[in-house]
Design a protein around this motif. Structure first.
Motif, PDB file in Angstrom:
ATOM      1  N   ALA B 249      15.047 -10.902  -4.004  1.00 12.84           N
ATOM      2  CA  ALA B 249      14.284 -11.742  -3.142  1.00 12.84           C
ATOM      3  C   ALA B 249      14.783 -11.141  -1.603  1.00 12.84           C
ATOM      4  O   ALA B 249      14.243 -11.062  -0.659  1.00 12.84           O
ATOM      5  N   GLN B 252      13.137  -8.164  -0.787  1.00 14.51           N
ATOM      6  CA  GLN B 252      11.712  -8.477   0.115  1.00 14.51           C
ATOM      7  C   GLN B 252      11.908  -9.059   1.406  1.00 14.51           C
ATOM      8  O   GLN B 252      11.301  -8.637   2.482  1.00 14.51           O
ATOM      9  N   LYS B 253      13.061 -10.026   1.688  1.00 14.40           N
ATOM     10  CA  LYS B 253      12.959 -10.472   2.969  1.00 14.40           C
ATOM     11  C   LYS B 253      13.537  -9.536   4.125  1.00 14.40           C
ATOM     12  O   LYS B 253      13.045  -9.409   5.122  1.00 14.40           O
ATOM     13  N   VAL B 254      14.228  -8.569   3.667  1.00 19.09           N
ATOM     14  CA  VAL B 254      14.740  -7.523   4.691  1.00 19.09           C
ATOM     15  C   VAL B 254      13.667  -6.301   4.721  1.00 19.09           C
ATOM     16  O   VAL B 254      13.731  -6.263   5.867  1.00 19.09           O
ATOM     17  N   GLU B 256      10.453  -7.083   4.716  1.00 15.44           N
ATOM     18  CA  GLU B 256       9.593  -7.833   5.642  1.00 15.44           C
ATOM     19  C   GLU B 256      10.060  -7.739   7.324  1.00 15.44           C
ATOM     20  O   GLU B 256       9.104  -7.303   8.020  1.00 15.44           O
ATOM     21  N   GLN B 257      11.299  -7.920   7.465  1.00 15.47           N
ATOM     22  CA  GLN B 257      11.817  -7.831   8.776  1.00 15.47           C
ATOM     23  C   GLN B 257      11.511  -6.434   9.220  1.00 15.47           C
ATOM     24  O   GLN B 257      11.055  -6.199  10.421  1.00 15.47           O
ATOM     25  N   GLN B 260       8.259  -5.401  10.752  1.00 20.77           N
ATOM     26  CA  GLN B 260       7.867  -5.939  11.532  1.00 20.77           C
ATOM     27  C   GLN B 260       8.523  -4.738  12.903  1.00 20.77           C
ATOM     28  O   GLN B 260       7.652  -4.673  13.690  1.00 20.77           O
ATOM     29  N   GLN B 281       6.609  -6.020  -2.764  1.00 24.26           N
ATOM     30  CA  GLN B 281       5.888  -7.274  -2.517  1.00 24.26           C
ATOM     31  C   GLN B 281       5.557  -7.536  -0.889  1.00 24.26           C
ATOM     32  O   GLN B 281       4.609  -7.737  -0.470  1.00 24.26           O
ATOM     33  N   SER B 285       2.365  -7.531   1.415  1.00 23.72           N
ATOM     34  CA  SER B 285       1.943  -8.706   2.131  1.00 23.72           C
ATOM     35  C   SER B 285       1.848  -8.405   3.702  1.00 23.72           C
ATOM     36  O   SER B 285       1.265  -9.016   4.400  1.00 23.72           O
TER      37      SER B 285
END
Lengths: 326, 367, 521
Positions: B249, B252-254, B256-257, B260, B281, B285
């Motif tokens: 998890a 995934q979070k890191v 995602e950032q 960006q 993942q 996304s």
């Protein structure tokens, strides 16, 4: 006998200016900080204001926000709920077990599990008079173990479209989980401000003895807030499962209790109970998410993130203390 | 206020507790899923169901029972104790335990074993229990590099030699323990760096997802990768290096950032497979195609990741080989025979690429 | 102002001279003199707020004096902490025993001065000595037991033994018998006499007159932060003692004028509340009170006599070991505040701050707090009804607040009290229990509250009034039930509702069958 009855009225002392500054900070500081962080990030990278970035931050902030709303209710009763992270784990353990009955059924079962754990916490606090921190710490440990036991320590991948939709998709361009979270925010605000229950909740949190002497259903209020906290934590678990596409009871929800408490406190809800700031809590969650985003996106070591969070918590609590003078 | 509500409350609490437990444990229709793996070390190359595990290089002086001060024993006539550190719900651990157990059975050695479930004090207890049960030799997969000193001291006092596998412990080889068998974590990272360098043709921005800060496995894998890239691929730039705690998890979070702030990254190096799965993942996304827009290399060799190698999502995956059985018992046999075993033995790790991943999966070489 | 017994300062072990001590807004001690001789048991008495506690805290180093000085053995001392005072020879035995419950009896007895050999505690010797010492105090226990496993009386003995062991020359006992059984009290008194004979000075603080006359040699009476009388115990009779404590001159019992109460009320009909033999260990001993519509029943008694407990018991806020409360002839099935409120019995608690107001809620919200179930529909507060109630009581009680939205915590004491009254009155109660309704509020508000009580009774409400203001109690009540140590000792009706009769009842009322000389007056 006790001559020390000296009704020391919380007389505004010399530091009136300081008090006013701290008061302002507690009230509006978090909104100001959000503006500042947005400004910094936009200056560094204009694409920070992009829709895509907004979505990413939303997906990460919403689960914390949902948990924090429940936490704020509990904190308003002068309590604390450390079990929320473990409830997330329980929810993530339950979902794959019940997916066979359909996605909605599995979500409902997860929410019911959260409610039951809240009932247990609230029961211990309201009836057995266990200190909230002790009762929920016990649950935090116990439920995590139970979650892992129920599902095995291994993560299970989830491909259910409804769950994945909640975690990743949008309705009319707005992430589904954000829509749900906003509905909850409105409901919590309504309950707190308009309903009889909200009134009782504030009274119990502000002065439990006086509330009991006024015939208020103190125990029912306490049990209800812990149940609400449990259900909301379970909902956060549903979101996390949907967003990650897998369920991992061993790791899901770790440290969520701390993130939620931080969001609540930073949002200006005092730990001493009797008051709640729902919009402040939303702002607190947003603010903490922006901190994370700022640090990671600028490749600043994660260990700094923890230090920054620590400083923010201390600052928020200091502002709250300095203001209420208690 | 009188005593009745109190009693009722106690009952309420009990009933609720029971209800929670029932709901969770009684379970429903299971719908099972796949899994996740370890942050752990270790590995082999020509791995196989048949337990052919290679020694990929040994270092350090050799150690014999005589040097160690251990009484000479016949392995086939004594009890060997094996202390596993973490739950076998983790495939790495399951494979590791099975390898030790199978090899002992093949050699006709009596083996007793305990699992500490990631709890250091529990592992101390486990080791001492096995000594009390009459184990004369111990194989330990340490949960932590320090913290096991009490149990090790007890074993030393009783002249019971300990062989450590997959993680190292503090202390002196051939004195506090015989030696260590495990993966070369920096070496794994160098292989991954080369895979990524080639896939990117020596050019592009890459991201590193690090393991838990302060963990020696993570440190070795970070340094090994950074050095190799710096030495051989000047065109590759590490634009972000963030820890994701070996957790899916968080990975995934890191990711995602990072996507960006660095939408143009071309490569990802994840220090374990679970972080890679989380990052995949995130990449999807963000509307990008993993394996095409962003090349990924990873370490550990768990099944889900190797499947992604087959499908081209992951370029290459370096295994962390958990099959310590053959090497461990060979080492013990050398230790007692007087031939001596090296204080550090590197287990050969499989290297899964598009070329061999499918075959490895069908051969059951993947844990 | 009062007659003082000149004492030769040289023979005082503890000598407090003209000590003053102020807190923000309160002058707790105003030039207090207090002298204790070696080998005497010295009673220190006074009503709530007289300054006893502050005086003790000044002597034991909890507080520092503002003016004046404290002398021990003729030398001025200024203790920075209770520990320093203890080292100098002044020990305090509190009613909550300040020892360490989980440690053994022996460890407690020898804490910080354990017998040791080569720096190691010699526990065998410690236990042996502890056993011997405690036997001398009538406590025959295994010294290895944890302290908390002993009865309260025995624990107190350990505390006293410890005080004496550390060479105390002044032992201050604050309500030492409040939680003791009769037999334990006897043991305590034996020990006190023995200490006295050893030349130790004992300061004895208690509200139990019988005990004072039984054990004390001299007495110092305080009132409003001043020493009002010092005398041989035997030379002050009970009535005089009470008159001095309460600040009433026996020859000047005024009838009317100081309060806003009118004449007596017409009392009609059957009791609306019948409290029957309310019982709770150490607090209430079979107290029965009836309240009739239109009647104000006063509860008389000194501090600790069980007045507040009686009110709390009737209001469902004090768990009971026995007894029952019936409202309108129907016994309350559940003993809870909610049940009492539903039945129409409400209580204005003594401590407005901790038990009454919800400080962060508005005046409006505080007023309708208890009425929420009645003005809610489908879980929502009916704003119209709410405003109606709030408006009505704002006017009727003349509550002074910037608006109904102001936080109650920001109001003055008198207005907070009016808000509290409004909270109860808006329920249309049958019986109103008032515990110190005018304490800590200004004169104007006080008169308003008093005439309100009058009015309410006239309207047919049953009222119970507790007040430590004697005038208020006597002039406000149609009937006074006098309590002492949790028991009813007298009931004054008609013309007997007077200061003289009340003080006589307080002095003579003999609640305990074992008490001795009750005929001092």
């Amino acid at each position: 006998m006790s001559t020390g009855t000296a009704e020391v009225s919380a007389a505004p002392k010399a530091g009136l200016n300081k008090g006013r500054v701290l008061g302002w900070l507690q009230e509006y500081g978090v909104y100001a900080a959000i503006v500042v962080l947005l400004a910094i990030n936009t200056a560094l990278k204009p694409s920070f204001l992009s829709v895509e970035n907004f979505r990413v931050q939303t997906f990460q902030a919403v689960p914390v926000l949902v948990v924090a709303l429940g936490m704020a209710l509990v904190i308003a009763t002068e309590g604390i709920d450390l079990s929320v992270g473990a409830v997330i784990a329980v929810a993530s353990a339950v979902i794959p077990l019940y997916l066979g009955y359909g996605s909605i059924a599995s979500i409902l079962v997860a929410l019911v599990a959260g409610a039951l754990s809240g009932l247990l916490a609230g029961g211990m606090v309201a009836f057995a008079r266990v200190q909230p921190i002790v009762a929920t710490l016990a649950l935090m440990i116990g439920l995590r173990g139970l979650a892992v036991m129920a599902n095995g320590a291994t993560a299970k991948s989830i491909s259910d479209p409804v769950l994945l939709g909640l975690g990743l998709n949008s309705w009319l361009g707005v992430p589904q989980m954000l829509v749900i979270a906003l509905v909850i925010v409105v409901i919590v605000m309504f309950v707190v401000r308009r309903t009889t229950f909200g009134r009782q909740l504030m009274a119990v949190g502000d002065n439990r003895a006086a509330s009991a002497l006024s015939g208020l259903p103190v125990r029912r209020v306490l049990v209800t807030v812990y149940v609400a906290s449990g259900v909301l934590a379970a909902l956060a678990g549903v979101f996390l499962v949907g967003h990650g596409g897998y369920a991992d009871p061993a790791n899901y929800g770790l440290n969520y209790e701390l993130s939620a408490i931080t969001a609540v406190v930073v949002g200006g809800t005092p730990l001493s109970g009797g008051r709640i700031r729902v919009l402040g809590t939303v702002a607190g969650a947003v603010f903490m998410q922006l901190i994370t985003a700022t640090l990671i996106q600028n490749n600043i070591k994660n260990s700094y993130e923890q230090m920054v969070e620590a400083v923010i918590i201390v600052g928020a609590v200091y502002a709250a203390r300095g203001r209420s003078g208690r | 206020m009188s005593s009745t509500p109190r009693r009722r409350s106690a009952r309420l609490v009990v009933i609720t507790g029971a209800a929670v437990a029932t709901v969770l444990v009684a379970g429903g229709c299971a719908k099972s899923a796949s899994n996740q793996a370890s942050d752990s070390p270790s590995g082999d190359t020509k791995a196989a169901g048949q337990q052919r595990v290679a020694d990929a290089g040994s270092k350090g002086p050799t150690c014999t029972a005589k040097q160690y001060g251990a009484p000479k024993v016949d392995l086939k006539k004594v009890t060997v104790g094996f202390s596993q550190s973490e739950s076998t719900s983790n495939p790495f651990r399951a494979t590791e335990t099975k390898s030790i157990t199978d090899e002992a059975k093949r050699l006709g050695i009596k083996l007793i074993q305990r699992n500490a479930n990631a709890n250091v004090p529990q592992q101390n207890t486990d080791i001492q229990d096995m000594i009390a049960q009459g184990a004369k030799v111990l194989i330990v997969a340490p949960e932590n590099s320090d913290g096991l000193a009490p149990a090790f001291a007890k074993a030393k006092a009783k002249h019971i030699p300990i062989l450590t596998i997959d993680r190292t412990v503090q202390g002196t080889a051939c004195s506090d323990f015989i030696g260590f068998i495990g993966s070369d974590f920096a070496g794994q990272a160098r292989i991954a760096a080369d895979d990524l360098g080639k896939a990117l043709k020596g050019k592009g921005d890459v991201v590193v997802l690090q393991g838990t800060s302060g963990n020696n496995v993570a440190t070795d894998r970070t340094q090994g990768f950074n050095k190799e890239i710096a030495a051989k691929y000047p065109g590759i730039k590490i634009v972000a290096s963030q820890t994701a705690n070996f957790d899916q998890a968080t990975g995934q979070k890191v990711m995602e950032q990072i996507l960006q702030s660095h939408p143009d990254v071309k490569g990802l190096y994840a220090e374990n497979d679970t972080m890679a799965l989380g990052a995949i993942q995130a990449i999807r996304s963000a509307g990008k195609v993993p394996g095409k827009d962003i090349k990924i290399v990873s370490i550990d060799g768990i099944e889900d990741a190797v499947k992604d190698v087959v499908s081209g999502v992951i370029v290459a995956d370096v295994e962390t080989n958990p099959r310590f059985g053959p090497l461990a018992f060979q080492a013990l046999s050398d230790f007692y025979s007087g031939k001596g075993t090296h204080t550090t033995t590197i287990i050969a790790d499989h290297h899964f690429t598009a070329a061999n991943a499918k075959e490895a999966l069908s051969n059951g070489d993947v844990y | 102002m009062a007659q003082r017994q000149p004492a030769d300062p040289a023979q005082l072990v503890l000598d407090v001279r003209s000590v003053s001590k102020s807190f923000p807004g309160v002058r707790a001690l105003r030039g207090v003199d207090f002298g204790v001789r070696p080998g005497e048991v010295h009673a220190l008495v006074g009503e709530n707020g007289a300054g006893k506690s502050t005086l003790i805290k000044v002597v034991t180093g909890v507080y520092q004096v503002d003016e004046g000085e404290v002398r021990l053995d003729g030398r001025p001392v200024a203790f920075g902490s209770p520990l320093e005072a203890q080292d100098a020879g002044i020990s305090t035995i509190y009613q909550e025993i300040n020892l360490i419950p989980l440690m053994s009896v022996a460890r407690n007895l020898f804490l910080n001065r354990e017998p040791s050999r080569f720096g190691v505690i010699d526990s065998a010797r410690m236990k042996r000595e502890a056993y011997e010492i405690l036997r001398g105090y009538g406590v025959d226990v295994n010294p290895s037991r944890p302290l908390r496993s002993l009865g309260l009386g025995a624990q107190q003995m350990v505390a006293i033994a410890r005080a004496v062991q550390i060479d105390a020359r002044v032992v201050i006992m604050d309500e030492p018998t409040s939680s003791l059984e009769t037999r334990e009290v006897e043991t305590l008194f034996r020990v006190i006499r023995r200490l006295r004979d050893q030349g130790i000075a004992i300061v004895y603080v208690s509200h139990r007159l019988d005990e004072l006359y039984e054990i004390c040699d001299r007495v110092t009476i305080m009132r409003d932060g001043e020493t009002v009388h010092v005398d041989e115990m035997a030379r002050v009779d009970r009535l005089q003692l009470i008159a001095l404590m309460l600040g009433r001159d026996l020859t000047d019992v005024r009838q009317h004028g100081a309060t806003a109460f009118a004449a007596d009320h017409d009392v009609a009909g059957e009791p609306v509340v019948r409290a029957h033999e309310l019982h709770r260990a150490h607090q209430l001993d079979k107290v029965s009170v009836d309240l009739r519509p239109g009647e104000v029943v006063g509860l008389g008694g000194l501090l600790g006599s069980g007045r507040s407990e009686t009110a709390r018991a009737i209001a469902g806020a004090l768990p009971l070991d026995g007894g029952s409360v019936a409202v309108g002839g129907v016994p309350l099935r559940r003993h809870s505040t909610a049940a009492a409120i539903r039945a129409g019995v409400v209580m204005l608690p003594e401590d407005r701050k901790s038990d009454g107001i919800i400080p962060n809620l508005s005046v409006r919200e505080n007023i309708v707090l208890a009425a929420l179930p009645r003005i809610s529909r489908a879980g929502l507060v009916d704003k119209g009804k709410q405003d109606e109630i709030v408006e009505f009581f704002f006017e009727r009680l003349r509550i002074k607040a910037s608006s109904p939205a102001q936080k109650v915590g920001e109001l003055s004491g008198g207005n907070q009290q009016k808000v509290m009254l409004a909270r109860w009155l808006c329920l249309n109660p049958k019986a109103l229990l008032l515990d110190e309704p005018t304490r800590g509020i200004d004169v104007g508000a006080k008169a308003e509250v008093q005439s309100l009580i009058d009015e309410l009774a006239k309207e047919g409400l049953a009222v119970m009034l507790i007040s430590s203001d004697l005038e208020e109690l006597i002039e406000g009540s149609d009937r006074i039930v006098v309590l002492k140590e949790g028991r009813m000792v007298a009931e004054l009706t008609g013309d007997a509702v007077s200061q003289g009769a009340l003080m006589t009842a307080l002095a003579e009322g003999d609640p305990s069958p074992t008490a001795g000389d009750g005929a001092q007056a």
